[in-house]
Write a protein that holds these residues in place. Sequence first.
Motif, short mmCIF file in Angstrom:
data_model
loop_
_atom_site.label_atom_id
_atom_site.label_comp_id
_atom_site.label_asym_id
_atom_site.label_seq_id
_atom_site.Cartn_x
_atom_site.Cartn_y
_atom_site.Cartn_z
N ALA A 84 0.84 -1.19 0.00
CA ALA A 84 0.00 0.00 0.00
C ALA A 84 0.88 1.24 0.00
O ALA A 84 2.00 1.21 0.51
CB ALA A 84 -0.91 0.00 1.23
N ALA A 85 0.36 2.31 -0.59
CA ALA A 85 1.13 3.55 -0.64
C ALA A 85 0.17 4.73 -0.75
O ALA A 85 -1.01 4.57 -1.07
CB ALA A 85 2.09 3.54 -1.82
N ASN A 86 0.71 5.89 -0.48
CA ASN A 86 -0.05 7.13 -0.66
C ASN A 86 -0.47 7.29 -2.12
O ASN A 86 0.33 7.08 -3.03
CB ASN A 86 0.83 8.31 -0.23
N ASP A 87 -1.72 7.69 -2.31
CA ASP A 87 -2.24 7.75 -3.68
C ASP A 87 -1.49 8.73 -4.59
O ASP A 87 -1.18 8.40 -5.74
CB ASP A 87 -3.75 8.02 -3.69
N ALA A 88 -1.16 9.90 -4.06
CA ALA A 88 -0.50 10.88 -4.92
C ALA A 88 0.94 10.47 -5.25
O ALA A 88 1.44 10.78 -6.33
CB ALA A 88 -0.51 12.26 -4.27
N ASN A 89 1.60 9.76 -4.33
CA ASN A 89 2.93 9.25 -4.66
C ASN A 89 2.84 8.26 -5.82
O ASN A 89 3.68 8.25 -6.72
CB ASN A 89 3.56 8.56 -3.45
N LEU A 90 1.81 7.43 -5.80
CA LEU A 90 1.60 6.49 -6.91
C LEU A 90 1.24 7.24 -8.18
O LEU A 90 1.68 6.87 -9.28
CB LEU A 90 0.50 5.49 -6.55
N GLY A 91 0.44 8.29 -8.03
CA GLY A 91 0.06 9.09 -9.20
C GLY A 91 1.27 9.74 -9.85
O GLY A 91 1.40 9.75 -11.08
N ALA A 92 2.17 10.26 -9.02
CA ALA A 92 3.38 10.90 -9.55
C ALA A 92 4.20 9.89 -10.35
O ALA A 92 4.68 10.18 -11.45
CB ALA A 92 4.22 11.45 -8.39
N TRP A 93 4.30 8.68 -9.80
CA TRP A 93 5.11 7.66 -10.48
C TRP A 93 4.44 7.21 -11.78
O TRP A 93 5.10 7.02 -12.81
CB TRP A 93 5.34 6.47 -9.54
N ALA A 94 3.12 7.10 -11.76
CA ALA A 94 2.40 6.70 -12.98
C ALA A 94 2.52 7.76 -14.07
O ALA A 94 2.73 7.44 -15.24
CB ALA A 94 0.92 6.45 -12.65
N GLU A 95 2.42 9.04 -13.69
CA GLU A 95 2.58 10.10 -14.69
C GLU A 95 4.01 10.11 -15.23
O GLU A 95 4.25 10.45 -16.37
CB GLU A 95 2.23 11.47 -14.10
N ARG A 96 4.95 9.72 -14.39
CA ARG A 96 6.34 9.66 -14.83
C ARG A 96 6.58 8.49 -15.79
O ARG A 96 7.34 8.59 -16.74
CB ARG A 96 7.24 9.51 -13.59
N LEU A 97 5.92 7.38 -15.56
CA LEU A 97 6.11 6.21 -16.43
C LEU A 97 5.27 6.30 -17.70
O LEU A 97 5.72 5.91 -18.77
CB LEU A 97 5.74 4.92 -15.69
N TYR A 98 4.02 6.77 -17.55
CA TYR A 98 3.08 6.63 -18.67
C TYR A 98 2.34 7.91 -19.05
O TYR A 98 1.53 7.90 -19.96
CB TYR A 98 2.03 5.56 -18.31
N GLY A 99 2.57 9.00 -18.33
CA GLY A 99 1.73 10.18 -18.55
C GLY A 99 2.49 11.40 -19.03
O GLY A 99 3.38 11.31 -19.87
N SER A 100 2.16 12.54 -18.45
CA SER A 100 2.69 13.83 -18.91
C SER A 100 4.17 14.03 -18.63
O SER A 100 4.79 14.91 -19.20
CB SER A 100 1.94 14.97 -18.20
N ALA A 101 4.71 13.26 -17.68
CA ALA A 101 6.11 13.46 -17.30
C ALA A 101 6.93 12.24 -17.68
O ALA A 101 7.91 11.90 -17.01
CB ALA A 101 6.21 13.73 -15.80
N ARG A 102 6.54 11.58 -18.76
CA ARG A 102 7.22 10.36 -19.18
C ARG A 102 8.72 10.59 -19.33
O ARG A 102 9.14 11.48 -20.06
CB ARG A 102 6.62 9.91 -20.51
N GLY A 103 9.50 9.81 -18.62
CA GLY A 103 10.95 9.90 -18.75
C GLY A 103 11.57 11.08 -18.03
O GLY A 103 12.78 11.26 -18.08
#
Length: 452
Positions: A193-212
């Motif tokens: 389990a983890a904080n939702d926004a921490n997961l959101g940041a990582w998802a946006e980094r992998l697959y979203g607006s901040a890819r790479g």
Amino acid sequence: MVRQPTATPGNAARVLRIVHEDGPVTRAELTRRTGLNRSTILALVGELVEGGLVLEEVPSAGTPGVGVGRPSGVVRASGDVLAAAVTVEIDAVGVALVALDGTVRDRLVEPQATVPTAAQAIDAVERILGVLSARTATRARTAPGARIVGTGVAVPGIVRVEDGTVRNAPHLGWRDEPLAVPLAERLGLPVRAANDANLGAWAERLYGSARGVDALVYLNGGASGIGGGIVSAGRPFSGADGYAGELGHTFVAANGIRCHCGAVGCLETEASRSALTDVTATLPDDLDALAAALAEHRPEVERVVDRQVTALATALRNAIHTVDPEVVVLGGFLSTLLGHVGDRVENDVRAQTMAAMTDRLRIVPAALGRDVLVRGAAELGFRDLLRDPTAARLDPTAARRDPTPARRDPTPARRDPRSAPADTTTTPTRAPDRTTTHTSDRDDAAEEARTP
Ligand SMILES: [Zn+2]
């Protein structure tokens, strides 16, 4: 002659991670990206194919790496290896089955009549997963092999990384609620389990607006206030216990409103979705309606918008001076607000930030929308598999027979600050072989970010 590293867990993990995060690639491309030789890649891919984690196909034109000469097979992640991505909200519990190839295979959200307790949330997850598993089993008669390898839970609150205890989720009313351990015991699956926004940041980094992007600040505005997550040096920035990034409670207004956290002038009270939906008379979850109402530019609405943009710019100023991000990603109603005022957020931020720090800065809307937490939680569910694919050898029932919950583990694995994302560990993992040849600094950083 240089001794080539071979089919170690670390190298199999590197190959699987590339295919998982970046989509189908040729074996030739894998050779180039990993710096491993062709025969090693051939062996690693063969091992992953045998394990049911990837498929190898004849390439089609246009696939990256397909060039002249003998065609090299295209390797893609399996659509049958699944993570259960759990989201807990004040009015709903949801589970999505996300495949290793990134597709959301199925999802179900169970509305809750009252704010769920931790025990009720665990019951709900079990019920929903039962329904989803039955559906998957029905489909599996035509395509056998689907299996769930792990579970990730996105929690709107502060989650202790060692054991998945929710220390404080104010909007759920949870304090020091064990979550990952009892849920793992109930499901017979590894749970983090983890904080939702921490997961959101990582998802946006992998697959979203901040890819790479290796340095980013993510802010999401939702029903439960404003959550924040930070990625620094290509790694989730989690702090000592996984609580870092609580930007919603940073100070933005001296004569501000008293926050539920006890402080005055927090970002999430000065910039709140409810203030915007109240003044525009729109429904809380209807961001399209909010955007349409904002577009009318009514003076009483613009006054609220002005205050919120000022508060947001102040919070970003502080975050930028601390983190030096390349990209700020805004999600939820903050994305709607950004869409309404356009460059004003960036201009306000630049006006109060040391010039050099904003040279490259971009402030962008989040890209993943309603899937952001599902994708982030799924990464958490895949974490053990991605660290050591060879350990996940394909016994579809293995996870159910051997849930290895933390309670039975005499030596819980320590939190690894470089690991992604901040989470809890229910299963200790062994260190991968580090004698790999890296091809670039960026690959290096990305690799270290995710391997123990
Ligand atoms: Zn606060």
